[in-house]
Write a protein that holds these residues in place. Sequence first.
Motif, mmCIF file in Angstrom:
data_model
loop_
_atom_site.group_PDB
_atom_site.id
_atom_site.type_symbol
_atom_site.label_atom_id
_atom_site.label_comp_id
_atom_site.label_asym_id
_atom_site.label_seq_id
_atom_site.Cartn_x
_atom_site.Cartn_y
_atom_site.Cartn_z
ATOM 1 N N ASP A 188 3.543 -5.636 5.962
ATOM 2 C CA ASP A 188 2.495 -5.835 4.960
ATOM 3 C C ASP A 188 3.064 -6.094 3.568
ATOM 4 O O ASP A 188 2.437 -6.776 2.752
ATOM 5 C CB ASP A 188 1.587 -4.603 4.925
ATOM 6 C CG ASP A 188 0.180 -4.947 4.476
ATOM 7 O OD1 ASP A 188 -0.212 -6.122 4.571
ATOM 8 O OD2 ASP A 188 -0.536 -4.035 4.041
ATOM 9 N N ILE A 189 4.243 -5.549 3.278
ATOM 10 C CA ILE A 189 4.822 -5.699 1.943
ATOM 11 C C ILE A 189 5.033 -7.173 1.608
ATOM 12 O O ILE A 189 4.719 -7.637 0.507
ATOM 13 C CB ILE A 189 6.142 -4.915 1.840
ATOM 14 C CG1 ILE A 189 5.859 -3.404 1.859
ATOM 15 C CG2 ILE A 189 6.891 -5.277 0.556
ATOM 16 C CD1 ILE A 189 7.101 -2.548 1.873
ATOM 17 N N GLY A 190 5.581 -7.917 2.575
ATOM 18 C CA GLY A 190 5.765 -9.353 2.336
ATOM 19 C C GLY A 190 4.457 -10.071 2.093
ATOM 20 O O GLY A 190 4.365 -10.948 1.222
ATOM 21 N N SER A 228 7.115 -7.542 -8.816
ATOM 22 C CA SER A 228 6.541 -7.881 -7.513
ATOM 23 C C SER A 228 6.734 -6.760 -6.505
ATOM 24 O O SER A 228 5.816 -6.418 -5.745
ATOM 25 C CB SER A 228 7.169 -9.177 -6.980
ATOM 26 O OG SER A 228 6.850 -10.275 -7.813
ATOM 27 N N LEU A 229 7.924 -6.164 -6.478
ATOM 28 C CA LEU A 229 8.172 -5.064 -5.552
ATOM 29 C C LEU A 229 7.337 -3.836 -5.902
ATOM 30 O O LEU A 229 6.806 -3.156 -5.021
ATOM 31 C CB LEU A 229 9.653 -4.698 -5.561
ATOM 32 C CG LEU A 229 10.578 -5.584 -4.730
ATOM 33 C CD1 LEU A 229 12.031 -5.147 -4.910
ATOM 34 C CD2 LEU A 229 10.199 -5.547 -3.264
ATOM 35 N N GLY A 230 7.210 -3.550 -7.189
ATOM 36 C CA GLY A 230 6.394 -2.414 -7.601
ATOM 37 C C GLY A 230 4.942 -2.583 -7.191
ATOM 38 O O GLY A 230 4.311 -1.646 -6.678
ATOM 39 N N ILE A 231 4.406 -3.780 -7.397
ATOM 40 C CA ILE A 231 3.017 -4.051 -7.002
ATOM 41 C C ILE A 231 2.867 -3.952 -5.491
ATOM 42 O O ILE A 231 1.912 -3.350 -4.982
ATOM 43 C CB ILE A 231 2.594 -5.445 -7.500
ATOM 44 C CG1 ILE A 231 2.501 -5.458 -9.027
ATOM 45 C CG2 ILE A 231 1.259 -5.861 -6.885
ATOM 46 C CD1 ILE A 231 2.261 -6.825 -9.610
ATOM 47 N N ALA A 232 3.813 -4.547 -4.761
ATOM 48 C CA ALA A 232 3.734 -4.540 -3.300
ATOM 49 C C ALA A 232 3.778 -3.116 -2.748
ATOM 50 O O ALA A 232 3.015 -2.761 -1.843
ATOM 51 C CB ALA A 232 4.864 -5.374 -2.711
ATOM 52 N N LEU A 233 4.658 -2.284 -3.278
ATOM 53 C CA LEU A 233 4.754 -0.902 -2.807
ATOM 54 C C LEU A 233 3.498 -0.106 -3.147
ATOM 55 O O LEU A 233 3.015 0.696 -2.336
ATOM 56 C CB LEU A 233 5.985 -0.231 -3.406
ATOM 57 C CG LEU A 233 7.340 -0.758 -2.913
ATOM 58 C CD1 LEU A 233 8.477 -0.092 -3.677
ATOM 59 C CD2 LEU A 233 7.502 -0.518 -1.419
ATOM 60 N N VAL A 283 -9.009 -5.232 0.460
ATOM 61 C CA VAL A 283 -9.108 -6.092 1.641
ATOM 62 C C VAL A 283 -8.062 -5.762 2.704
ATOM 63 O O VAL A 283 -8.126 -6.304 3.813
ATOM 64 C CB VAL A 283 -8.956 -7.577 1.244
ATOM 65 C CG1 VAL A 283 -9.995 -7.969 0.218
ATOM 66 C CG2 VAL A 283 -7.557 -7.880 0.712
ATOM 67 N N GLY A 284 -7.107 -4.881 2.418
ATOM 68 C CA GLY A 284 -6.007 -4.696 3.350
ATOM 69 C C GLY A 284 -6.004 -3.422 4.165
ATOM 70 O O GLY A 284 -5.264 -3.320 5.147
#
Length: 297
Positions: A218-220, A93-98, A163-164
């Motif tokens: 944005d990471i959250g 999850s952290l890897g994808i978020a970063l 989208v972000g």
Amino acid sequence: MSGPAADTGVRQESDQRDEWTEVIPADRLAQVGLGIVFILLVLAVFGPIVSPYDPATQDLSSRLEAPSLTHPLGTDQLGRDVLTRLLHGARLSLGIALAVTSVRLVVGTAVGLVAGYAGGWIDEALMRLVDTLLAFPGIVLALVIAGILGPSLVNVMLALSVVGWASYARLVRSSVLSVREREFVTVARLLGHTRTHVTARHLIPNVVAPVVVLATLDIGGVILGTAGLSFLGLGAQPPTPEWGTMLASGRTYLRQAWWLVNAPGVCIMFTVFGFNLLGDSLRDTLSPTQSAQMEQL
């Protein structure tokens, strides 16, 4: 360069460094957020290494075991250790978020810099594209894109990236518009410096602070969006230990194995909470104008 102007520049840079270095120790909420993020990073990096179990190995003789010393968070419907899967899910999850946040930041910052500094029809065209993207709810648009591309983590990352980036572009453009008419930018132009030099030397340093804050917040949101799309079956596919997928597979056993849903749900909640606390505290250190700009996004 020497004299009063140089001294003023040195004092301004020193004050800015003090502002950023003192915010974390001075703010209790920032300390809590930083603590949550730090613990999450440590667990994501070292947890899968020290865990004695494999996240994908099945043991049907141990299925749906309640939390115990052997399995601190119990086992799932296939006998896999839930804690081990959570730790691997944290890393994922952290890897994808970063990764997604980095793509959003780079694309949005580039578009915002070009639109704000170039002006004219380029600004109009880019901002109409940004307005079009912001007109749609982000998670709905990501759902449509991921649904068209097919279920996979790569497609979810692509959908969330698409989208972000618009929020970054709008924020950077507004910052550039406020900076490009200031005296030091005008002097740089009169001295014959190229647009590349002016952008790199004067514009980018002035948009770093609000962009970093937006990225932290944005990471959250990316973690939550990834888990949501995976929960709907559009993201990670079994047996990948992703938090949203764990929620989806555990809801069937909610009555007899409460830990299957509660464990990943609590992880998602505290992760998003930690990054939001950290981002809010960083935002409060900015000027009221920058804080107001970010509130509008």
